[in-house]
Design a protein around this motif. Structure first.
Motif, mmCIF file in Angstrom:
data_model
loop_
_atom_site.group_PDB
_atom_site.id
_atom_site.type_symbol
_atom_site.label_atom_id
_atom_site.label_comp_id
_atom_site.label_asym_id
_atom_site.label_seq_id
_atom_site.Cartn_x
_atom_site.Cartn_y
_atom_site.Cartn_z
ATOM 1 N N PHE A 31 -22.447 8.669 7.509
ATOM 2 C CA PHE A 31 -21.094 8.983 8.046
ATOM 3 C C PHE A 31 -20.405 9.303 7.017
ATOM 4 C CE2 PHE A 31 -20.903 5.483 11.438
ATOM 5 C CZ PHE A 31 -21.140 6.781 12.906
ATOM 6 N N LEU A 32 -20.470 8.856 5.227
ATOM 7 C CA LEU A 32 -20.212 8.913 4.117
ATOM 8 C C LEU A 32 -20.635 10.334 3.975
ATOM 9 C CD1 LEU A 32 -18.563 7.897 1.961
ATOM 10 C CD2 LEU A 32 -21.095 6.833 0.896
ATOM 11 N N LYS A 33 -21.587 10.647 4.054
ATOM 12 C CA LYS A 33 -22.523 12.697 4.190
ATOM 13 C C LYS A 33 -21.785 13.063 4.870
ATOM 14 C CE LYS A 33 -26.346 10.690 1.693
ATOM 15 N NZ LYS A 33 -28.326 11.568 1.659
ATOM 16 N N LEU B 275 -4.157 3.837 3.782
ATOM 17 C CA LEU B 275 -5.382 2.678 3.224
ATOM 18 C C LEU B 275 -4.568 3.001 1.731
ATOM 19 C CD1 LEU B 275 -8.990 2.600 4.476
ATOM 20 C CD2 LEU B 275 -7.192 1.317 5.032
ATOM 21 N N ILE B 276 -4.380 4.644 1.115
ATOM 22 C CA ILE B 276 -3.993 3.508 0.461
ATOM 23 C C ILE B 276 -2.499 3.975 -0.231
ATOM 24 C CG2 ILE B 276 -3.098 5.532 -1.794
ATOM 25 C CD1 ILE B 276 -6.016 5.525 -2.545
ATOM 26 N N SER B 277 -1.174 4.419 0.750
ATOM 27 C CA SER B 277 -0.347 4.094 0.917
ATOM 28 C C SER B 277 -0.227 2.159 1.492
ATOM 29 C CB SER B 277 0.694 4.730 2.349
ATOM 30 O OG SER B 277 0.063 4.499 3.350
ATOM 31 N N GLN B 278 -0.618 1.605 1.805
ATOM 32 C CA GLN B 278 -0.334 0.345 2.323
ATOM 33 C C GLN B 278 -1.472 -0.678 1.036
ATOM 34 O OE1 GLN B 278 -2.821 -0.565 5.899
ATOM 35 N NE2 GLN B 278 -2.188 0.997 6.180
ATOM 36 N N GLY B 279 -1.742 -0.086 -0.520
ATOM 37 C CA GLY B 279 -2.373 0.188 -1.818
ATOM 38 C C GLY B 279 -3.196 -0.900 -2.315
ATOM 39 N N ASN C 108 -11.766 4.245 -0.082
ATOM 40 C CA ASN C 108 -12.493 5.686 -0.318
ATOM 41 C C ASN C 108 -14.098 5.186 0.653
ATOM 42 O OD1 ASN C 108 -12.724 8.137 -1.177
ATOM 43 N ND2 ASN C 108 -12.741 7.289 -2.993
ATOM 44 N N GLN C 109 -13.709 3.934 0.749
ATOM 45 C CA GLN C 109 -15.610 3.402 0.876
ATOM 46 C C GLN C 109 -14.646 3.117 2.618
ATOM 47 O OE1 GLN C 109 -16.682 -0.084 -1.170
ATOM 48 N NE2 GLN C 109 -18.110 1.473 -1.874
ATOM 49 N N LEU C 110 -13.888 2.645 3.273
ATOM 50 C CA LEU C 110 -13.054 1.763 4.177
ATOM 51 C C LEU C 110 -13.088 2.811 5.320
ATOM 52 C CD1 LEU C 110 -10.926 -1.137 3.800
ATOM 53 C CD2 LEU C 110 -13.107 -1.185 4.815
ATOM 54 N N ALA C 111 -12.002 4.041 4.667
ATOM 55 C CA ALA C 111 -11.976 5.313 5.301
ATOM 56 C C ALA C 111 -13.044 5.860 6.224
ATOM 57 C CB ALA C 111 -11.723 6.162 4.610
ATOM 58 N N ALA C 112 -14.075 5.716 5.213
ATOM 59 C CA ALA C 112 -15.661 5.884 5.999
ATOM 60 C C ALA C 112 -16.243 5.025 6.710
ATOM 61 C CB ALA C 112 -16.379 6.754 5.232
ATOM 62 N N ALA C 113 -16.265 4.452 6.916
ATOM 63 C CA ALA C 113 -17.028 3.556 7.732
ATOM 64 C C ALA C 113 -16.338 3.080 9.852
ATOM 65 C CB ALA C 113 -16.024 1.923 7.311
ATOM 66 N N ARG C 114 -17.254 3.079 10.050
ATOM 67 C CA ARG C 114 -17.525 4.258 11.630
ATOM 68 C C ARG C 114 -17.927 2.688 12.441
ATOM 69 N NH1 ARG C 114 -14.533 6.964 9.174
ATOM 70 N NH2 ARG C 114 -13.540 8.948 9.962
ATOM 71 N N ILE C 115 -18.668 1.834 12.240
ATOM 72 C CA ILE C 115 -19.259 0.277 12.877
ATOM 73 C C ILE C 115 -18.472 -0.881 12.848
ATOM 74 C CG2 ILE C 115 -20.587 -0.807 12.957
ATOM 75 C CD1 ILE C 115 -22.961 1.647 11.193
ATOM 76 N N PHE C 116 -17.726 -1.382 13.935
ATOM 77 C CA PHE C 116 -17.565 -2.216 14.530
ATOM 78 C C PHE C 116 -17.189 -3.045 15.288
ATOM 79 C CE2 PHE C 116 -14.091 0.241 12.736
ATOM 80 C CZ PHE C 116 -13.205 0.139 12.198
#
Length: 487
Positions: A208-210, A234-238, A245-253
């Protein structure tokens, strides 16, 4: 047509019997060089499996184990899906998570992905930008990773053959060869998958990251486009840049560490919900935990909701021939809960596609068809009903479970038509002979079945006629009085 089929069967039997006897077959029976080559490879594989099926090391293996000697290990499983497990008599292991996805599973996963994309394209006229996928642990151990293969193909990634390696190698498929955009994927994994496939979680997270950092346009790479969108929010939320960067590329819950399910089944089972949005809220609360890319069960319902806002379809594999989607509450819990959560976040209903991989041919269909097939082959099938009622107490209880599952499917997918509840009422309640059989088998379960039908009417899933509702209510009151007398 019948005559041609008989001729084909005759030629097939001749080829197989000749090969078993001589390891050779008459080349003139097949027209082209390619067909002769493919036939020879298939026959050689089949002959190897046939000879292994005639061998057994069970007695030898037992004596070795009892003598304290080393017993060689070998993969266990289904001899039809994987004849290589023969001959038997070894020290068995169920699967090797390092080899997931297996080559055949990756190929079948590709077919599942293509089928699902085609279904969506036919219905909506464009490609999905993001898909919701349910990852089950038992399912992927049984199929050796068909769902993983599906995810990889959405991303435009294939598994490379590698000798002497215990880790799959992945290759990016160029956009030109892929012939469509890379499709984003949002994954819900079960607790069991989390526990037995940590290596797959790591591999997918890395992919996902790559893929999010490829030098491709947003139009050709939906994962990249969604990652950028989520990063900015996410940046706008502080959030700090690195964490965003890490959370935006995460896809597994998935569920939190130590948890293995959601509250959706208990809400439906206990009738403890008012609106369908309550089920979606419970689902999100229980699967909001992020895994991979620096996270191990980190709660983030807001991140999950950002992903759900982009999901165009939800997909799940059915790989067990014994279970239709109405037979198990986990089906509506997982793909149903997923689709309802997407619907609440997006404000519109989301298509759900079920891919049946129980046979040689992979078949993908709308969940509505899956539900209706389960209804016809199970709860409306007299032979199925008679077979269950041969078991005292337990039979009616099993039928009740299907009634509950249909309520769950109706609430989460809205794909259970009113006629289904009318047929349930006609088959089990209006038919006095059948109702008497159910009462003798388990009157308490029958009472709950009637309550489920009343619930389906109250919640608006069953548009019962005045006669249907009156007849059901009368039967319910009569049975309730009978139960009180017994007590």
């Amino acid at each position: 047509m019948q005559e041609e089929m008989e001729q084909l069967d005759e030629v097939e039997n001749q080829i197989v019997n000749q090969f078993i006897e001589t390891c050779y077959f008459d080349n003139c029976l097949l027209a082209s060089e390619e067909s002769r080559k493919n036939c020879y490879e298939s026959l050689k594989f089949g002959y190897h499996a046939f000879m292994n099926s005639m061998k057994t090391y069970e007695e030898q293996g037992l004596l070795q184990a009892l003598s304290g000697k080393y017993l060689p290990v070998k993969l266990a499983g289904d001899i039809v899906e994987n004849p290589e497990i023969l001959p038997s008599g070894h020290n068995l292991y169920q699967f090797d998570p390092r080899l997931i996805p297996e080559k055949t599973a990756a190929e079948r996963g590709k077919i599942i992905a293509e089928n699902t994309i085609a279904q969506y394209y036919e219905e909506f006229g464009n490609y999905p930008a993001s898909t919701g996928i349910v990852l089950w642990g038992f399912e992927n151990s049984r199929t050796q990773g068909e769902t993983i293969g599906q995810i990889l193909h959405y991303l435009g990634v294939r598994v490379q053959a590698s000798k002497g390696s215990f880790k799959p190698n992945y290759e990016i498929i160029p956009i030109k060869e892929l012939g469509r955009p890379r499709i984003d994927v949002v994954i819900y994994m079960t607790g069991f998958f989390r526990d037995i496939f940590p290596n797959v979680i790591e591999d997918l997270s890395d992919l996902f990251l790559k893929r999010a950092r490829l030098d491709e346009s947003d139009n050709n790479n939906c994962l990249k486009a969604n990652t950028k969108r989520i990063f900015e929010q996410l940046i706008s939320q502080g959030y700090e840049v690195e964490e965003a960067n890490q959370l935006a590329a995460a896809r597994i819950f998935g569920p939190s560490e130590g948890a293995y399910s959601t509250r959706v089944t208990s809400l439906v089972g206990e009738r403890n919900w008012q609106e369908e949005a309550d089920l979606a809220k419970g689902y999100v609360n229980d699967i909001q935990y992020v895994y991979g890319i620096g996270s191990r069960g980190k709660p983030s319902s807001q991140l999950l909701k950002l992903h759900l806002q982009a999901v165009d379809l939800v997909s799940q594999i059915r790989s067990n021939l014994e279970l239709e989607v109405i037979d198990l509450d986990h089906y509506y819990e997982y793909f149903g809960g997923f689709s309802k959560a997407v619907e609440v976040e997006r404000g519109r209903k989301t298509p759900v596609y079920i891919s049946d991989t129980t046979g040689e041919l992979v078949q993908t269909e709308d969940v509505k068809k899956s539900i209706e097939r389960g209804v016809r082959t199970r709860v409306l099938n007299p032979k199925w009903i008679d077979g269950l009622l041969a078991h005292e107490q337990h039979g009616t209880q099993q039928i009740l479970e299907r009634f509950e599952n249909l309520i769950g499917l109706a609430a989460t997918t809205n794909k259970v038509d009113s006629w289904i509840f009318s047929e349930l009422n006609s088959t089990y309640i209006a038919d006095e002979k059948r109702r008497e059989e159910l009462m003798k088998n388990n009157r308490f379960a029958l009472h709950s079945m009637m309550e489920r039908l009343l619930e389906s009417q109250t919640r608006g899933y069953w548009e019962a006629t005045e006669d249907e509702f009156h007849q059901l209510k009368e039967a319910y009151l009569q049975l309730e009085g009978s139960i009180e007398e017994k007590v």
